[in-house]
Design a protein around this motif. Sequence first.
Motif, short mmCIF file in Angstrom:
data_model
loop_
_atom_site.label_atom_id
_atom_site.label_comp_id
_atom_site.label_asym_id
_atom_site.label_seq_id
_atom_site.Cartn_x
_atom_site.Cartn_y
_atom_site.Cartn_z
N CYS A 152 1.14 3.82 1.98
CA CYS A 152 1.80 4.22 3.24
C CYS A 152 3.09 3.43 3.45
O CYS A 152 4.11 3.99 3.88
CB CYS A 152 0.86 4.02 4.42
SG CYS A 152 0.07 2.40 4.45
N CYS B 4 -0.25 8.51 4.91
CA CYS B 4 -1.46 8.00 4.27
C CYS B 4 -1.81 8.82 3.03
O CYS B 4 -2.36 9.91 3.12
CB CYS B 4 -2.63 8.02 5.26
SG CYS B 4 -4.16 7.42 4.52
N LYS B 5 -1.44 8.27 1.89
CA LYS B 5 -1.79 8.92 0.61
C LYS B 5 -2.56 7.87 -0.18
O LYS B 5 -2.02 7.17 -1.05
CB LYS B 5 -0.51 9.30 -0.18
CG LYS B 5 0.41 10.26 0.55
CD LYS B 5 0.03 11.71 0.27
CE LYS B 5 0.96 12.69 0.97
NZ LYS B 5 0.49 13.12 2.28
N CYS C 264 -7.27 1.63 -1.88
CA CYS C 264 -7.46 1.84 -0.43
C CYS C 264 -8.94 1.93 -0.07
O CYS C 264 -9.29 1.91 1.11
CB CYS C 264 -6.77 3.12 0.03
SG CYS C 264 -4.98 2.98 0.03
N PRO D 149 0.83 -1.21 0.00
CA PRO D 149 0.00 0.00 0.00
C PRO D 149 0.87 1.27 0.00
O PRO D 149 2.05 1.22 0.36
CB PRO D 149 -0.78 -0.12 1.31
CG PRO D 149 0.06 -0.98 2.18
CD PRO D 149 0.80 -1.92 1.28
N CYS E 275 -5.67 1.79 9.46
CA CYS E 275 -5.53 3.02 8.68
C CYS E 275 -5.93 4.24 9.51
O CYS E 275 -5.30 5.30 9.42
CB CYS E 275 -6.41 2.95 7.43
SG CYS E 275 -5.94 1.60 6.35
N ARG F 2 -3.60 7.46 10.04
CA ARG F 2 -4.01 8.81 9.67
C ARG F 2 -3.94 9.75 10.87
O ARG F 2 -3.59 10.92 10.74
CB ARG F 2 -5.43 8.80 9.11
CG ARG F 2 -5.46 8.44 7.63
CD ARG F 2 -6.81 8.75 7.02
NE ARG F 2 -7.84 7.86 7.49
CZ ARG F 2 -8.10 6.66 6.95
NH1 ARG F 2 -7.40 6.25 5.91
NH2 ARG F 2 -9.04 5.89 7.44
S1 SF4 Z 1 -5.74 4.16 3.42
FE1 SF4 Z 1 -3.80 5.14 3.96
S2 SF4 Z 1 -3.08 3.99 5.73
FE2 SF4 Z 1 -4.65 2.72 4.74
S3 SF4 Z 1 -3.55 1.40 3.35
FE3 SF4 Z 1 -4.14 3.19 2.17
S4 SF4 Z 1 -2.38 4.58 2.32
FE4 SF4 Z 1 -2.16 3.05 3.93
#
Ligand code: SF4
Length: 413
Positions: free
Chosen positions: A244, A364-365, A370, A242, A353, A357
Amino acid sequence: MLDPFGAEARRLVKEEFGGITELLMVIPSYVGLETALERVRWVDSGKIPEEVLELDGIRDLLTFYALLGALAFSPYGLEMELVREANLRIYSARIERARTLEGTSLPLETVRGDEIPERDRIILERTHHTELSQEERRKLRLEYRLSLSKFLELWDGSLKEVYVRNGYAYLTWNQSVELWRRSFERSFERAVNLLYEVRDELPAYYLQLYERLGEIAREHFKERLEKLGRAEAQPLRFDLFPPCVKIALGGVPSGLRNYAITVLLTSFLSYARLCPNPPRRDVRVRDCVQSLDVIEKEILPVIIEAGNRCSPPLFEDQPHEIKNIWYHLGFGLTDKPTLEDSGNSPWYFPPNCSKIRANAPELCKPDRDCRNIKNPLTYYLRKLYFENKKSKPQETSKENTGEAAGAGVRDNE
Ligand code: SF4
């Protein structure tokens, strides 16, 4: 009940129980493990028991959500495939029996007789083809319409395959049922992700149910598991991580370093590589591997390199942080652990998540994958699952139902 995600089901969950989490808390008092398992036990025989088909209302909802609760311990594992396959077939059979999609979660509207111009009907439904049987005519009839925006969310075929008019897609019975199936699968996945977030709060009942489901799933997908058993242990797929985790891997500034490297990266890499679907909450590294080789050769070097990419480099600045890495892996505060030390501290699970955040918003991008994801590990498991599905199009379960053919995500060697 025709759809556990439909309006009536949502009303029952909210008004009778106060929400999904509350519903899960009361289910163990009403539904025995064996009763819940009745919903999946029949898959090898291919014949849905009549008493399962006839379950209705709250009873149906409780047994369905009992299984969903168990899946909180294994999103994207074989157990999820088993439960999804069995329940899709149960609800599909009920829909075919009732011959209606009203009351499902798909906002379909019945087509009125006069809303399609006669000349279009003649062509689309071949109304002048007298040689067609009743059954063939029924298949061609445009029965439902769905707003184009909702339709496009679910449809992945060509738009030429459907009749579009005034902002609606007009659908035959078979097309409507296919869209309902996709909608069901989507809601199912969303629900499992949602429950993953609260799994630590769930009663032990769900873990027991998950273990029993695992036994049935391993038998059902035996052939596939045998093939997997012969396959090489899979290395981490960095391309499926992911956003992050990718940001953490690239190195981060000083204020973010400890969270990105020690909290997020360490937990994510270790669970993703060693124990993607932990069998219980207090799992230790030694429950998943027989030596520290994978940690020392595959995981630690990645963590250290990511730490070195930080500015200033994390381990030059804080050499003791390496002990903290081992601590987060469950070995206590040490820099020379043995396998037997695992369990000296908790093995930290990747933060959800919402926590990332709150604690490190810069990490968290979100990208489009996502959506509905509550934990970075489920993001990875989901992507792995779909990758495996792409590369193994042939279902290898005993009962080939045309359902998903993704490989299990267990890779605990
Ligand atoms: S929503 Fe944000 S924290 Fe969750 S997996 Fe995606 S980038 Fe990572």
